[in-house]
Design an enzyme around this catalytic site. Structure first.
Site, PDB file in Angstrom:
ATOM      1  N   VAL A 151       0.863  -1.179   0.000  1.00  9.60           N
ATOM      2  CA  VAL A 151       0.000   0.000   0.000  1.00  9.60           C
ATOM      3  C   VAL A 151       0.896   1.223   0.000  1.00  9.60           C
ATOM      4  O   VAL A 151       1.782   1.319   0.837  1.00  9.60           O
ATOM      5  CB  VAL A 151      -0.863   0.062   1.282  1.00  9.60           C
ATOM      6  CG1 VAL A 151      -1.949   1.104   1.134  1.00  9.60           C
ATOM      7  CG2 VAL A 151      -1.446  -1.289   1.611  1.00  9.60           C
ATOM      8  N   CYS A 152       0.661   2.141  -0.913  1.00 11.89           N
ATOM      9  CA  CYS A 152       1.630   3.236  -0.962  1.00 11.89           C
ATOM     10  C   CYS A 152       1.399   4.229   0.150  1.00 11.89           C
ATOM     11  O   CYS A 152       2.303   4.713   0.781  1.00 11.89           O
ATOM     12  CB  CYS A 152       1.686   3.894  -2.332  1.00 11.89           C
ATOM     13  SG  CYS A 152       0.644   5.302  -2.577  1.00 11.89           S
ATOM     14  N   GLY A 153       0.134   4.525   0.433  1.00  9.07           N
ATOM     15  CA  GLY A 153      -0.119   5.441   1.541  1.00  9.07           C
ATOM     16  C   GLY A 153      -0.176   4.693   2.843  1.00  9.07           C
ATOM     17  O   GLY A 153      -1.103   4.864   3.616  1.00  9.07           O
TER      18      GLY A 153
END
Lengths: 154, 184
Positions: A47-49
């Site tokens: 998950v990037c955030g």
């Protein structure tokens, strides 16, 4: 009450964990300033955030309260170091690797069936007492709002 | 449950029916691939719900991870000063791989913006402050990654797929209608 975090007012259990191959970090090293413990399941979750990325962005706000952020998962040190480098993290990640999950268990933050730390957050005051705690439902990143509110109320 | 602490207001960029009681707020980062994936989905939702949906976009650049995100946010706000926020918003999401300063300038030219003013605004304290306020408001509202959506003020923790977002929006609208007081 294993599903509940340790409550406000309890003395935070001390621990020592490695942050690098030759560095140990103890909770008591930070007496005199607030500490934010961020238990999380795994480095490199896709998950990037992600939670840690978010806490990394909010670091300047935490610093206003003189607070130290410590990330904790059961990943090994080498994984942590690679993760720190990739995400440009500016706080230490501690390895709850051996015996696996021991510190996470102390904080009711261990998911036995998966062998991973839960997404648990603790704000510990300058005297080493738990001021706020929260365990996020599986699969949901907690934001930093609860931690900031807790720091404001210290 | 995390709640939006800053309600939509006149500093916001708003699309759709301004008076609608159904509001979707996105905290997004122009360089974040997940926001890029959500971009056409939001467009689709707007197409379906058009008349009843109010959409608000707020900046949440993850600058430590995305080196171009902050300037991209500035570019959108600077374009907004010339009434082209949404046009820039769309260009940025459609060109996520090319967000260097020189690209941003090119997009401003493409939108026929006054380039001197655009450059000044990009570097202005006002624009920087606006983006910072968006970020702080987002953090305090419990933004937990990008994108984070709020539907009528409540953080939406479900999947960002079309059907899941749409369902959530329709559910909230229904609840609101039930709670609505007669207007007469």
């Amino acid at each position: 009450m294993k599903n509940q975090p340790l409550k406000k007012g309890i003395k935070a259990p001390d621990f020592s964990l490695k942050s690098t191959p030759d560095q140990e970090v103890s909770l008591k090293d930070f007496l005199g300033k607030p500490v934010i413990l961020v238990f999380y399941p795994a480095d490199f979750s896709p998950v990037c955030g992600s939670e840690l990325t978010l806490f990394n962005e909010v670091l300047p706000e935490f610093k206003k309260y003189g607070a130290q952020v410590l990330g904790i998962s059961v990943d090994n040190i080498w994984s942590h170091l690679a993760f720190i480098k990739e995400r440009n993290l500016h706080f230490p990640l501690l390895s709850d690797f051996n015996p696996k999950g021991e510190v996470s268990r102390l904080y009711n933050a261990y998911l036995e069936e998966d062998g991973l730390s839960k997404r648990a957050l603790y704000v510990i005051d300058k005297d080493g007492v738990i001021a706020w705690s929260y365990i996020s439902p599986t699969g949901i990143n907690p934001g930093a709002d609860g931690v900031l509110n807790a720091l404001e109320e210290l | 449950m995390s709640k939006l602490i800053i309600q939509p207001n006149n500093k916001d960029h708003i699309q759709g029916n301004e008076k609608s009681n159904v509001t979707l707020v996105e905290y997004g980062d122009f360089e974040c691939p997940y926001c890029g994936e959500a971009y056409p989905i939001v467009k689709e939702i707007q197409k379906i719900k058009g008349d009843v949906l109010r959409f608000v976009f707020r900046n949440f650049p993850l600058s430590e991870m995305h080196p171009y995100a902050l300037h991209a946010a500035y570019a959108a706000e600077a374009a907004g000063k010339q009434h082209k926020f949404w046009e820039m918003h769309d260009i940025l999401f459609e060109n996520q791989e090319n967000l260097e300063d020189k690209n941003l300038r090119l997009y401003a030219e493409k939108l026929s913006l006054d380039i001197d003013q655009f450059t000044n605004d990009m570097n202005s304290d006002e624009v920087a402050k606006k983006v910072q306020e968006d970020i702080m408001g987002g953090i305090k509202s419990g933004v937990n990654g990008t994108p984070t959506f709020f539907i009528n003020g409540l953080r939406f923790d479900g999947s960002h797929k079309l059907d899941s977002l749409l369902k959530a929006i329709e559910k909230i609208k229904f609840k609101n209608t039930l709670n609505e007081k007669p207007t007469s």
